[in-house]
Motif scaffolding. Structure first.
Motif, PDB file in Angstrom:
ATOM      1  N   SER A 139       0.834  -1.208   0.000  1.00  0.00           N
ATOM      2  CA  SER A 139       0.000   0.000   0.000  1.00  0.00           C
ATOM      3  C   SER A 139       0.862   1.248   0.000  1.00  0.00           C
ATOM      4  CB  SER A 139      -0.923  -0.004   1.221  1.00  0.00           C
ATOM      5  OG  SER A 139      -1.782  -1.116   1.216  1.00  0.00           O
ATOM      6  N   GLU A 140       1.930   1.248   0.804  1.00  0.00           N
ATOM      7  CA  GLU A 140       2.793   2.418   0.873  1.00  0.00           C
ATOM      8  C   GLU A 140       3.644   2.566  -0.384  1.00  0.00           C
ATOM      9  OE1 GLU A 140       3.220   3.158   5.656  1.00  0.00           O
ATOM     10  OE2 GLU A 140       4.827   2.044   4.658  1.00  0.00           O
ATOM     11  N   ALA A 141       3.866   1.473  -1.104  1.00  0.00           N
ATOM     12  CA  ALA A 141       4.563   1.570  -2.382  1.00  0.00           C
ATOM     13  C   ALA A 141       3.730   2.382  -3.372  1.00  0.00           C
ATOM     14  CB  ALA A 141       4.847   0.173  -2.936  1.00  0.00           C
ATOM     15  N   ILE A 142       2.415   2.146  -3.401  1.00  0.00           N
ATOM     16  CA  ILE A 142       1.532   2.924  -4.272  1.00  0.00           C
ATOM     17  C   ILE A 142       1.510   4.383  -3.819  1.00  0.00           C
ATOM     18  CG2 ILE A 142      -0.815   3.149  -5.156  1.00  0.00           C
ATOM     19  CD1 ILE A 142      -1.200   0.174  -4.662  1.00  0.00           C
ATOM     20  N   GLU A 143       1.455   4.588  -2.506  1.00  0.00           N
ATOM     21  CA  GLU A 143       1.460   5.945  -1.956  1.00  0.00           C
ATOM     22  C   GLU A 143       2.752   6.669  -2.339  1.00  0.00           C
ATOM     23  OE1 GLU A 143       0.128   7.879   2.286  1.00  0.00           O
ATOM     24  OE2 GLU A 143       1.517   6.182   2.341  1.00  0.00           O
ATOM     25  N   PHE A 144       3.884   5.978  -2.225  1.00  0.00           N
ATOM     26  CA  PHE A 144       5.180   6.560  -2.603  1.00  0.00           C
ATOM     27  C   PHE A 144       5.219   6.858  -4.096  1.00  0.00           C
ATOM     28  CE2 PHE A 144       9.463   5.668  -4.313  1.00  0.00           C
ATOM     29  CZ  PHE A 144      10.170   6.717  -3.728  1.00  0.00           C
TER      30      PHE A 144
ATOM     31  N   THR B  81       3.039  10.112  -4.595  1.00  0.00           N
ATOM     32  CA  THR B  81       3.339  11.341  -3.845  1.00  0.00           C
ATOM     33  C   THR B  81       4.807  11.524  -3.494  1.00  0.00           C
ATOM     34  OG1 THR B  81       3.004  10.336  -1.660  1.00  0.00           O
ATOM     35  CG2 THR B  81       1.046  11.154  -2.817  1.00  0.00           C
ATOM     36  N   GLY B  82       5.608  10.467  -3.544  1.00  0.00           N
ATOM     37  CA  GLY B  82       7.013  10.592  -3.164  1.00  0.00           C
ATOM     38  C   GLY B  82       7.249  10.552  -1.674  1.00  0.00           C
ATOM     39  N   GLN B  83       6.259  10.126  -0.901  1.00  0.00           N
ATOM     40  CA  GLN B  83       6.396  10.052   0.550  1.00  0.00           C
ATOM     41  C   GLN B  83       5.401   9.031   1.090  1.00  0.00           C
ATOM     42  OE1 GLN B  83       5.290  13.843   2.225  1.00  0.00           O
ATOM     43  NE2 GLN B  83       3.377  13.933   1.103  1.00  0.00           N
ATOM     44  N   ILE B  84       5.449   8.807   2.417  1.00  0.00           N
ATOM     45  CA  ILE B  84       4.451   7.960   3.063  1.00  0.00           C
ATOM     46  C   ILE B  84       3.818   8.767   4.196  1.00  0.00           C
ATOM     47  CG2 ILE B  84       5.491   5.754   2.441  1.00  0.00           C
ATOM     48  CD1 ILE B  84       6.747   5.599   5.191  1.00  0.00           C
ATOM     49  N   SER B  85       2.490   8.742   4.246  1.00  0.00           N
ATOM     50  CA  SER B  85       1.768   9.553   5.235  1.00  0.00           C
ATOM     51  C   SER B  85       2.013   9.069   6.656  1.00  0.00           C
ATOM     52  CB  SER B  85       0.271   9.540   4.928  1.00  0.00           C
ATOM     53  OG  SER B  85      -0.233   8.212   4.953  1.00  0.00           O
TER      54      SER B  85
ATOM     55  N   THR C  87      21.654  -1.154  -5.864  1.00  0.00           N
ATOM     56  CA  THR C  87      20.363  -1.589  -6.407  1.00  0.00           C
ATOM     57  C   THR C  87      19.389  -0.415  -6.468  1.00  0.00           C
ATOM     58  OG1 THR C  87      20.683  -3.787  -5.435  1.00  0.00           O
ATOM     59  CG2 THR C  87      18.446  -3.200  -6.131  1.00  0.00           C
ATOM     60  N   ASP C  88      18.740  -0.231  -7.611  1.00  0.00           N
ATOM     61  CA  ASP C  88      17.757   0.840  -7.758  1.00  0.00           C
ATOM     62  C   ASP C  88      16.512   0.522  -6.921  1.00  0.00           C
ATOM     63  OD1 ASP C  88      19.313   2.304  -9.475  1.00  0.00           O
ATOM     64  OD2 ASP C  88      18.464   1.411 -11.292  1.00  0.00           O
ATOM     65  N   ILE C  89      16.027   1.527  -6.222  1.00  0.00           N
ATOM     66  CA  ILE C  89      14.807   1.397  -5.424  1.00  0.00           C
ATOM     67  C   ILE C  89      13.708   2.148  -6.173  1.00  0.00           C
ATOM     68  CG2 ILE C  89      13.777   1.656  -3.142  1.00  0.00           C
ATOM     69  CD1 ILE C  89      16.411   0.036  -3.226  1.00  0.00           C
ATOM     70  N   TYR C  90      12.730   1.429  -6.679  1.00  0.00           N
ATOM     71  CA  TYR C  90      11.699   2.125  -7.458  1.00  0.00           C
ATOM     72  C   TYR C  90      10.371   1.372  -7.415  1.00  0.00           C
ATOM     73  CZ  TYR C  90      12.434  -1.285 -11.240  1.00  0.00           C
ATOM     74  OH  TYR C  90      12.525  -2.439 -11.975  1.00  0.00           O
TER      75      TYR C  90
ATOM     76  N   ALA D  38      -2.363  11.059  -1.257  1.00  0.00           N
ATOM     77  CA  ALA D  38      -2.795   9.919  -2.067  1.00  0.00           C
ATOM     78  C   ALA D  38      -4.144   9.398  -1.588  1.00  0.00           C
ATOM     79  CB  ALA D  38      -1.755   8.803  -2.013  1.00  0.00           C
ATOM     80  N   SER D  39      -4.980   8.985  -2.531  1.00  0.00           N
ATOM     81  CA  SER D  39      -6.308   8.458  -2.188  1.00  0.00           C
ATOM     82  C   SER D  39      -6.188   6.992  -1.796  1.00  0.00           C
ATOM     83  CB  SER D  39      -7.253   8.626  -3.376  1.00  0.00           C
ATOM     84  OG  SER D  39      -7.376   9.979  -3.719  1.00  0.00           O
ATOM     85  N   ILE D  40      -5.474   6.749  -0.709  1.00  0.00           N
ATOM     86  CA  ILE D  40      -5.266   5.396  -0.204  1.00  0.00           C
ATOM     87  C   ILE D  40      -5.623   5.408   1.278  1.00  0.00           C
ATOM     88  CG2 ILE D  40      -3.587   3.549   0.177  1.00  0.00           C
ATOM     89  CD1 ILE D  40      -1.990   4.694  -2.159  1.00  0.00           C
ATOM     90  N   LEU D  41      -6.607   4.622   1.669  1.00  0.00           N
ATOM     91  CA  LEU D  41      -7.071   4.616   3.052  1.00  0.00           C
ATOM     92  C   LEU D  41      -6.412   3.474   3.808  1.00  0.00           C
ATOM     93  CD1 LEU D  41      -8.933   5.835   5.160  1.00  0.00           C
ATOM     94  CD2 LEU D  41     -10.729   4.283   4.397  1.00  0.00           C
ATOM     95  N   MET D  42      -5.585   3.823   4.806  1.00  0.00           N
ATOM     96  CA  MET D  42      -4.920   2.825   5.641  1.00  0.00           C
ATOM     97  C   MET D  42      -5.292   3.051   7.098  1.00  0.00           C
ATOM     98  SD  MET D  42      -1.179   2.306   3.840  1.00  0.00           S
ATOM     99  CE  MET D  42      -0.861   4.001   3.390  1.00  0.00           C
ATOM    100  N   GLN D  43      -5.006   2.065   7.933  1.00  0.00           N
ATOM    101  CA  GLN D  43      -5.475   2.082   9.317  1.00  0.00           C
ATOM    102  C   GLN D  43      -4.989   3.308  10.075  1.00  0.00           C
ATOM    103  OE1 GLN D  43      -4.468  -1.442  11.475  1.00  0.00           O
ATOM    104  NE2 GLN D  43      -5.533  -0.846  13.318  1.00  0.00           N
TER     105      GLN D  43
END
Length: 378
Positions: A43-48, A51-55, A80-83, A142-147
């Motif tokens: 989920s945070e991979a999609i957020e990153f 947006t380039g960050q994690i809420s 190693t590339d992180i992407y 990001a329109s991602i709903l997490m706990q």
């Protein structure tokens, strides 16, 4: 509505150096997994990516170093590339690829940095919005709903909460349609309405005022006749001794009567200042225990508190606690990742955590036994 066709993740959080490809169903996808298997990382991979960050870092971080080096997988090399990259399809059936590469991880005093590409060209978040990707304002763009976001949403302003869920569910088109209808309605209804009519009509719904005055946009009554009607209404509300007073004096007297009634209905004096219980100094025993607790609390971060139960369970495994050489990690299944130095560090964390818990318990127990009378009931 934006659809995600597939996602590639490499080296981000729990994802290792081998590229992981996840193909998604065009209608709905469900990802299931036990604890610590990468659901939050996904989920945070999609957020990153968006947006380039994690809420979670913005909402939950309590110390500067709590999220330091948290985006890059700790077990892969710096080469190693992180992407994270994904293929999107917008409401116009246009397909485009988005990729974000981590340049610098979170540090003790700095945010992370990354580069965003759309179809292999450098881009910004505004370019994503132009393509139809819904983004919101900080701290959860990001329109991602997490706990961890729920507590923030329930404490946010109703307008902000509504806007977030509209972006999350992609129903903003309904608002745009509603606003267009309202604008069209305003252009049709050009007849001005007397600004006091609504107030007057609300008053005239109350008996016995309705028998004195009836006003609408077609009314032929003069200003003087309306004033006389209001004076008759005021006379029903005030004392007979005030009948000969002027209109303005009757208004002021009505205000005084209203204040008097309000005081009877709600005892406003209860909100005044009350006497403060005098403070009695605490015994030396309490201060000693608090000093010990404070010293251990400074050494124990929020991350340590959350990881301590996991480490404790880890050390319950005899082959881990009694290890004489490097062993495979039973949590992440990475070969030889649990070195003797790391096992000793885990034991040290458990020791510090136990000291912190014991000192907190002792401080609480002593404060209930020895605290002064002025603290009773707190």
């Amino acid at each position: 509505m934006i659809k995600v066709n597939w996602i590639n993740i490499q080296g981000f959080r729990s994802f290792g150096k081998e590229l992981q490809n996840i193909k998604l169903n065009p209608k709905i996808s469900v990802i299931w997994g036990a604890n610590s298997q990468g659901k939050t990382s996904f989920s945070e991979a999609i957020e990153f990516l968006l947006t380039g960050q994690i809420s979670r870092k913005i909402l939950l971080s309590s110390t500067q170093d709590e999220f330091a080096d948290s985006l890059k997988n700790a077990f892969i090399s710096d080469k190693t590339d992180i992407y994270v990259e994904a293929e999107f399809q917008n409401s116009e059936s246009r397909i485009f690829k988005v990729k974000r590469t981590l340049i610098q991880d979170y540090g003790k005093k700095n945010d992370c940095s990354s580069t965003l590409e759309i179809n292999d060209l450098l881009a910004t978040e505004n370019d994503l919005v132009k393509l139809g990707v819904p983004l919101f304002q900080q701290p959860m763009p990001a329109s991602i709903l997490m706990q961890h976001a729920l507590s923030y949403l329930f404490s946010a302003r109703p307008q902000d909460r509504s806007s977030y869920f509209k972006a999350l569910l992609e129903v903003t088109d309904l608002d745009e349609f509603r606003n267009s209808v309202l604008e069209a309605f305003k252009s049709i209804c050009v007849t001005p309405r007397w600004r006091y009519i609504d107030k007057l009509e609300s008053i005239l719904r109350i008996d016995p005022f309705s028998s004195h005055l009836k006003i609408n946009s077609e009314s032929k009554q003069t200003k003087e006749s309306i004033r006389s009607s209001f004076i008759r209404m005021l006379d029903q509300l005030i004392e007979e001794s005030k009948f000969n007073a002027s209109f303005e004096q009757k208004i002021e007297h009505l205000k005084d009567q209203l204040i008097s009634i309000q005081k009877k209905v709600f005892p406003i004096h209860l909100l005044g200042e009350s006497k403060v219980t005098p403070f009695n100094s605490m015994g030396q025993g309490i201060w000693d225990e608090l000093e010990i607790y404070y010293d251990h609390a400074k050494k124990t971060t929020e991350l340590t508190k959350r990881l301590a139960p996991i480490f404790q369970e880890l050390l319950e495994l005899e082959y881990v606690s009694e290890a004489k050489s490097d062993i495979d990690c039973p949590v992440c299944n990475i070969k030889d990742s649990l070195t003797l130095d790391r096992i000793n560090e885990i034991k040290h964390v458990i020791f510090d955590s136990k000291k912190y818990i014991d000192s907190r318990h002792n401080a609480r127990r002593r404060s209930w036994i020895d605290r002064p009378e002025s603290f009773k009931g707190i």
